[in-house]
Design a protein around this motif. Sequence first.
Motif, PDB file in Angstrom:
ATOM      1  N   ALA A  62       0.825  -1.208   0.000  1.00  0.00           N
ATOM      2  CA  ALA A  62       0.000   0.000   0.000  1.00  0.00           C
ATOM      3  C   ALA A  62       0.861   1.261   0.000  1.00  0.00           C
ATOM      4  N   LYS A  63       2.015   1.220   0.628  1.00  0.00           N
ATOM      5  CA  LYS A  63       2.911   2.380   0.660  1.00  0.00           C
ATOM      6  C   LYS A  63       3.713   2.526  -0.633  1.00  0.00           C
ATOM      7  N   GLY A  64       3.668   1.491  -1.475  1.00  0.00           N
ATOM      8  CA  GLY A  64       4.404   1.551  -2.733  1.00  0.00           C
ATOM      9  C   GLY A  64       5.838   1.088  -2.608  1.00  0.00           C
ATOM     10  N   GLU A  65       6.180   0.441  -1.519  1.00  0.00           N
ATOM     11  CA  GLU A  65       7.553  -0.015  -1.312  1.00  0.00           C
ATOM     12  C   GLU A  65       7.886  -1.244  -2.160  1.00  0.00           C
ATOM     13  N   ILE A  66       6.861  -2.040  -2.518  1.00  0.00           N
ATOM     14  CA  ILE A  66       7.093  -3.233  -3.329  1.00  0.00           C
ATOM     15  C   ILE A  66       6.136  -3.224  -4.517  1.00  0.00           C
ATOM     16  N   SER A  67       6.526  -3.939  -5.571  1.00  0.00           N
ATOM     17  CA  SER A  67       5.706  -4.000  -6.780  1.00  0.00           C
ATOM     18  C   SER A  67       4.626  -5.070  -6.640  1.00  0.00           C
ATOM     19  N   VAL A  68       3.722  -5.113  -7.608  1.00  0.00           N
ATOM     20  CA  VAL A  68       2.650  -6.104  -7.610  1.00  0.00           C
ATOM     21  C   VAL A  68       3.239  -7.507  -7.710  1.00  0.00           C
ATOM     22  N   GLU A  69       4.247  -7.684  -8.560  1.00  0.00           N
ATOM     23  CA  GLU A  69       4.850  -8.998  -8.742  1.00  0.00           C
ATOM     24  C   GLU A  69       5.509  -9.475  -7.445  1.00  0.00           C
ATOM     25  N   GLU A  70       6.246  -8.578  -6.794  1.00  0.00           N
ATOM     26  CA  GLU A  70       6.912  -8.934  -5.548  1.00  0.00           C
ATOM     27  C   GLU A  70       5.880  -9.234  -4.457  1.00  0.00           C
ATOM     28  N   TYR A  71       4.810  -8.464  -4.424  1.00  0.00           N
ATOM     29  CA  TYR A  71       3.734  -8.702  -3.457  1.00  0.00           C
ATOM     30  C   TYR A  71       3.139 -10.097  -3.642  1.00  0.00           C
ATOM     31  N   ARG A  72       2.837 -10.450  -4.881  1.00  0.00           N
ATOM     32  CA  ARG A  72       2.229 -11.756  -5.158  1.00  0.00           C
ATOM     33  C   ARG A  72       3.181 -12.903  -4.821  1.00  0.00           C
ATOM     34  N   GLU A  73       4.457 -12.741  -5.166  1.00  0.00           N
ATOM     35  CA  GLU A  73       5.440 -13.789  -4.879  1.00  0.00           C
ATOM     36  C   GLU A  73       5.571 -14.019  -3.379  1.00  0.00           C
ATOM     37  N   ARG A  74       5.717 -12.936  -2.646  1.00  0.00           N
ATOM     38  CA  ARG A  74       5.889 -13.055  -1.191  1.00  0.00           C
ATOM     39  C   ARG A  74       4.621 -13.564  -0.513  1.00  0.00           C
ATOM     40  N   LEU A  75       3.466 -13.143  -1.008  1.00  0.00           N
ATOM     41  CA  LEU A  75       2.207 -13.621  -0.449  1.00  0.00           C
ATOM     42  C   LEU A  75       2.083 -15.123  -0.656  1.00  0.00           C
ATOM     43  N   LYS A  76       2.466 -15.593  -1.857  1.00  0.00           N
ATOM     44  CA  LYS A  76       2.420 -17.029  -2.139  1.00  0.00           C
ATOM     45  C   LYS A  76       3.359 -17.786  -1.222  1.00  0.00           C
ATOM     46  N   GLU A  77       4.544 -17.266  -0.999  1.00  0.00           N
ATOM     47  CA  GLU A  77       5.505 -17.907  -0.093  1.00  0.00           C
ATOM     48  C   GLU A  77       4.975 -17.976   1.339  1.00  0.00           C
TER      49      GLU A  77
END
Length: 83
Positions: A62-77
């Motif tokens: 939400a703060k824009g510190e990470i991209s959508v791709e990075e968010y999805r990867e980390r969420l999956k992990e």
Amino acid sequence: MMWQNGGHWGNYFPMMMGGGIMMLIFWGLVIWLVIYAIRKLSPNEKSNHADSAVDILRQRYAKGEISVEEYRERLKELMDTAK
């Protein structure tokens, strides 16, 4: 005489059975409350850790510190490790 009305315990038998049933209900309730309290008070490390990590991840996204791709990867992990 003792043989009238079912003997000496004949009049008290229904009350004794009711008391026994009430005692079973009472102790069952006490045991259930103890188990419930232990489960509520004991920390569930996996779910609390995963929830807090997901919250931090959402805040960073939400703060824009990470991209959508990075968010999805980390969420999956995080979801894979929570299982």
